[in-house]
Every structure is written in C-alpha cells, then in structure tokens.
Design a protein around this motif. Structure first.
Motif, PDB file in Angstrom:
ATOM      1  N   THR A 121      -3.324  16.971   4.103  1.00 37.32           N
ATOM      2  CA  THR A 121      -4.697  17.162   4.601  1.00 37.32           C
ATOM      3  C   THR A 121      -5.080  18.628   4.545  1.00 37.32           C
ATOM      4  O   THR A 121      -6.178  18.978   4.069  1.00 37.32           O
ATOM      5  CB  THR A 121      -4.814  16.640   6.048  1.00 37.32           C
ATOM      6  N   ALA A 157      -3.541   2.163   7.797  1.00 38.42           N
ATOM      7  CA  ALA A 157      -4.849   2.379   8.411  1.00 38.42           C
ATOM      8  C   ALA A 157      -5.029   3.839   8.806  1.00 38.42           C
ATOM      9  O   ALA A 157      -6.092   4.441   8.570  1.00 38.42           O
ATOM     10  CB  ALA A 157      -5.011   1.463   9.631  1.00 38.42           C
ATOM     11  N   GLN A 158      -3.986   4.428   9.389  1.00 41.99           N
ATOM     12  CA  GLN A 158      -4.044   5.841   9.770  1.00 41.99           C
ATOM     13  C   GLN A 158      -4.256   6.723   8.549  1.00 41.99           C
ATOM     14  O   GLN A 158      -5.082   7.655   8.564  1.00 41.99           O
ATOM     15  CB  GLN A 158      -2.759   6.238  10.495  1.00 41.99           C
ATOM     16  N   THR A 160      -5.615   5.895   5.773  1.00 41.66           N
ATOM     17  CA  THR A 160      -6.980   5.681   5.268  1.00 41.66           C
ATOM     18  C   THR A 160      -7.969   6.558   6.022  1.00 41.66           C
ATOM     19  O   THR A 160      -8.812   7.233   5.410  1.00 41.66           O
ATOM     20  CB  THR A 160      -7.358   4.197   5.395  1.00 41.66           C
ATOM     21  N   ARG A 161      -7.879   6.553   7.354  1.00 48.06           N
ATOM     22  CA  ARG A 161      -8.808   7.372   8.163  1.00 48.06           C
ATOM     23  C   ARG A 161      -8.670   8.857   7.821  1.00 48.06           C
ATOM     24  O   ARG A 161      -9.674   9.578   7.742  1.00 48.06           O
ATOM     25  CB  ARG A 161      -8.532   7.142   9.650  1.00 48.06           C
ATOM     26  N   LEU A 162      -7.436   9.311   7.595  1.00 45.34           N
ATOM     27  CA  LEU A 162      -7.208  10.738   7.333  1.00 45.34           C
ATOM     28  C   LEU A 162      -7.652  11.149   5.937  1.00 45.34           C
ATOM     29  O   LEU A 162      -8.225  12.228   5.748  1.00 45.34           O
ATOM     30  CB  LEU A 162      -5.717  11.069   7.506  1.00 45.34           C
ATOM     31  N   ALA A 164      -9.548   9.306   3.529  1.00 43.96           N
ATOM     32  CA  ALA A 164     -10.818   8.846   2.957  1.00 43.96           C
ATOM     33  C   ALA A 164     -11.857   9.955   2.814  1.00 43.96           C
ATOM     34  O   ALA A 164     -12.567  10.010   1.806  1.00 43.96           O
ATOM     35  CB  ALA A 164     -11.375   7.682   3.777  1.00 43.96           C
ATOM     36  N   GLU A 200     -11.029  -1.869   7.367  1.00 41.65           N
ATOM     37  CA  GLU A 200     -11.591  -1.603   8.692  1.00 41.65           C
ATOM     38  C   GLU A 200     -11.488  -0.119   9.024  1.00 41.65           C
ATOM     39  O   GLU A 200     -12.432   0.481   9.562  1.00 41.65           O
ATOM     40  CB  GLU A 200     -10.854  -2.434   9.749  1.00 41.65           C
ATOM     41  N   ALA A 201     -10.341   0.489   8.673  1.00 47.06           N
ATOM     42  CA  ALA A 201     -10.152   1.924   8.929  1.00 47.06           C
ATOM     43  C   ALA A 201     -11.100   2.772   8.089  1.00 47.06           C
ATOM     44  O   ALA A 201     -11.541   3.839   8.516  1.00 47.06           O
ATOM     45  CB  ALA A 201      -8.702   2.314   8.643  1.00 47.06           C
ATOM     46  N   ARG A 202     -11.428   2.293   6.894  1.00 54.28           N
ATOM     47  CA  ARG A 202     -12.364   3.030   6.033  1.00 54.28           C
ATOM     48  C   ARG A 202     -13.763   3.043   6.644  1.00 54.28           C
ATOM     49  O   ARG A 202     -14.528   4.014   6.456  1.00 54.28           O
ATOM     50  CB  ARG A 202     -12.396   2.392   4.639  1.00 54.28           C
ATOM     51  N   GLY A 203     -14.107   1.991   7.379  1.00 54.07           N
ATOM     52  CA  GLY A 203     -15.411   1.945   8.036  1.00 54.07           C
ATOM     53  C   GLY A 203     -16.545   2.055   7.043  1.00 54.07           C
ATOM     54  O   GLY A 203     -16.553   1.391   6.008  1.00 54.07           O
TER      55      GLY A 203
END
Length: 349
Positions: A121, A157-158, A160-162, A164, A200-203
């Motif tokens: 990141t 999922a984690q 993906t959130r970080l 995306a 779902e994590a991508r929102g």
C-alpha cells in the motif's frame, strides 16, 4: 546475439532466488523509461480498462510492487504485482525456486512470500503521489490469503478494501498450489462465497475483479466456474496458474514439489484456455498465461480466445527484451492476417 544471451550463463551460476532479488534491485535503480504507448491495432478494453497492448507481466515477479514502472518501461501493456497477503509472510523454506534449464521451465513453491499489505500500500500510494512517468499505466494487484489465516474469505475481503483504490484491477488468486487448501476455494460453493465477500468489500468502487485459475481442473469445475463468474459479473478469467502435473522433464530438478511453469505448461494451458472459451461461449474475457515465449505462442493464445496474455518464466530464458519482441510480432500478425484490430483475432481459430 542479444546482450542477455551473452550474460545468461553467468546469471545462471547464481541460484534462482538470489538472482531474482538481484534483478529486482537492478530494476529499482533503473525506474526510468516511459510506459508503452498504445499500439492502435493491439489496444484492448477489458473491464473498462484500456490495455495499450495485450502483453502483460504476470504476478510473482514483482511481489511487493517495487518496480512496476520499470517493467512498464520494458514494453509491457500491464504489470500485475503480488501475490499480496494481509500480513507479511516468509513463505516456504528455501530452496523453493528452481530453473529447469533443459526444459526451459521453472518450478516454484514460494508460498506467497511477500512484505504484506501495508508495505505494498505504501509503495502504491507513493507511486500515485509522485505521478510516476506522467501516465499511471495499468498496474493490477494479485491478492491472496495468509497461510495460517483462520478466515481466508475475510483475508480476501480485507485485501480488496485496501487495494481497490490503488489498483487498475484486482486478481483473486485461488490457484497457487503452494498454500495448502487454497485450491479448494475453486469448488463451486466456496468460490461463490469467496466472490460474494470480495464484491461486497469492493462496494461502489469500480475496480474490475479478475479470477486466476489452475490448469489442473476437471470439465465440471470449468463449467461451474464459468457460470459463477458470469453470475457475479467478473471482468475476466486468467487461465492459468502453474501446474502440479509433471510431463516428461529432463532436468535434475524435475521431482521438486511445487508449481511447474514455462514451456512444458504450454499445451496444457492452451487447452484449458480453449476449454474456458467453449464453456463460457466467449461471454467473459479470458487472459492466457502459461508457456508463452514466442510470437507464435502468443498469437495461438489470442486465436484460442485470449484477449490478453501474461508471461513470466519465459523472461528467465529470453531476457528483458521479450515484451517488446512479442508486441512487435503481434502487430505484424494482425497486419498479415488483414485485420484492423487484434480484437478481431480473439477466438478466431
């Protein structure tokens, strides 16, 4: 004779993993070089992204996003970094990377060794803030789960959130043979639950999601994967990862455990691409990987249904000029076939 072919005997005296680290170090010192300009006849739009040419760098080379711009500067249309996991991990015991020189192949059992999500990141944020080379370039992130995770879906999922907000696209990697139990996520029920967690994590973020698959699949697996991928509106399937099968090999490393890549994977990966093209009816873009080292290999993959290709092991034997040679060769193939765009060649066999 290219400079690389003169250097190769000396490089091959260094064990594979230290040689790889030296290569990354050398590339960090040469982050110069502009990105590939779009080649009009070769540009492809997949998942809303314009790939300037169809030749991509597969993950595993730049695990920690240290040199994506250096790789784009070598002529690649896209670079996929990773596999990245939430927490740093050492991977499997060394030695775990082997050149099978006589077979022009590689066996690896790296085990998702990487510096973890925070380090990657930080690099991707810094790259974006510095506006490296003006254009952002297509840099995908290949995401995975930690080996000792108690909830692998939560890991994906984690990640993906970080990633995306920082990636051109995300690749969900459930096909490495080197993390115990990971390939079980390709089973129908597990895959559906995993993709639900990722999406779902991508929102409401628009980053496209790709799925990377193993070549060692049964026909029923292929049918169910295609059905789920289309239901979930995935942007592309990447066919394929390394194989745990062993064709006849000559190298003394042939019996090493891990995933086999390079020329011996070519025919299996090509057949799997055809299988996925047939099962999906061409309704989902495919990215061809595995055993691609020549223009003819790349063209065969395009004609079998790949919109894009990726490579890695071939660079070990062909050197850093390979991407540009493939791009020039594909441009020539399109022209010789009397086509106006490589898109017209996709699936034309």
């Amino acid at each position: 004779m290219s400079p690389f072919s003169l250097l190769r005997p000396f490089i091959f005296r260094i064990p594979a993993e230290p040689a790889h680290r030296l290569t990354i170090k050398a590339l960090t010192l040469s982050q110069g070089g502009s990105h590939a300009a779009p080649t009009p006849t070769l540009a492809q739009r997949i998942g809303g992204i314009v790939f300037p040419n169809p030749v991509g760098m597969a993950p595993g080379f730049d695990k920690n996003a240290e040199v994506p711009d250096a790789m784009l500067g070598l002529g690649f249309g896209a670079v996929e970094v990773g596999t990245v996991t939430p927490l740093p991990q050492e991977g499997n015991p060394k030695p775990r990377l082997f050149r099978l020189v006589e077979d022009r192949a590689v066996i690896n059992r790296m085990g998702f060794n990487n510096e973890g999500a925070q380090a990657v990141t930080n690099r991707l944020v810094r790259r974006r803030e510095t506006g490296a080379h003006g254009l952002p370039g297509v840099v995908g992130v290949n995401i995975g789960a930690n080996k000792d995770s108690s909830d692998r879906i939560a890991d994906y999922a984690q990640m993906t959130r970080l990633m995306a907000p920082l990636a051109s696209y995300l690749t969900v990697n459930i096909s490495s043979p080197n993390t115990p139990g990971l390939r079980a996520l390709q089973d129908e029920g597990a895959l559906s639950a995993l993709l639900d967690g990722v999406l779902e994590a991508r929102g409401n973020m628009t980053v496209p999601v790709f799925l990377k698959l193993a070549p060692d699949l049964e026909p029923a697996d292929i049918d169910s994967i295609c059905r789920i991928a289309m239901e979930k509106k995935l942007a592309a399937l990447i066919v394929s990862n390394t194989t745990i099968t062993r064709p006849a090999l000559r190298s003394r490393h042939a019996a090493e455990a891990g995933g086999l890549s390079g020329e011996p994977l070519r025919e299996l990966a090509l057949q799997r691409l055809r299988d996925f093209r047939k099962a999906s009816g061409g309704a989902i873009p495919l990215i061809g990987v595995g055993g691609i080292s020549t223009v003819d290999d790349a063209w065969a993959r395009i004609r079998a249904g790949a919109c894009l290709i990726q490579m890695y092991s071939a660079m070990v034997y062909e050197g850093p000029g390979l991407a540009r040679r493939l791009v020039a060769g594909l441009e020539r193939k399109v022209r010789e076939a009397g086509l106006t765009s490589i898109a017209e060649a996709v699936g034309s066999e």
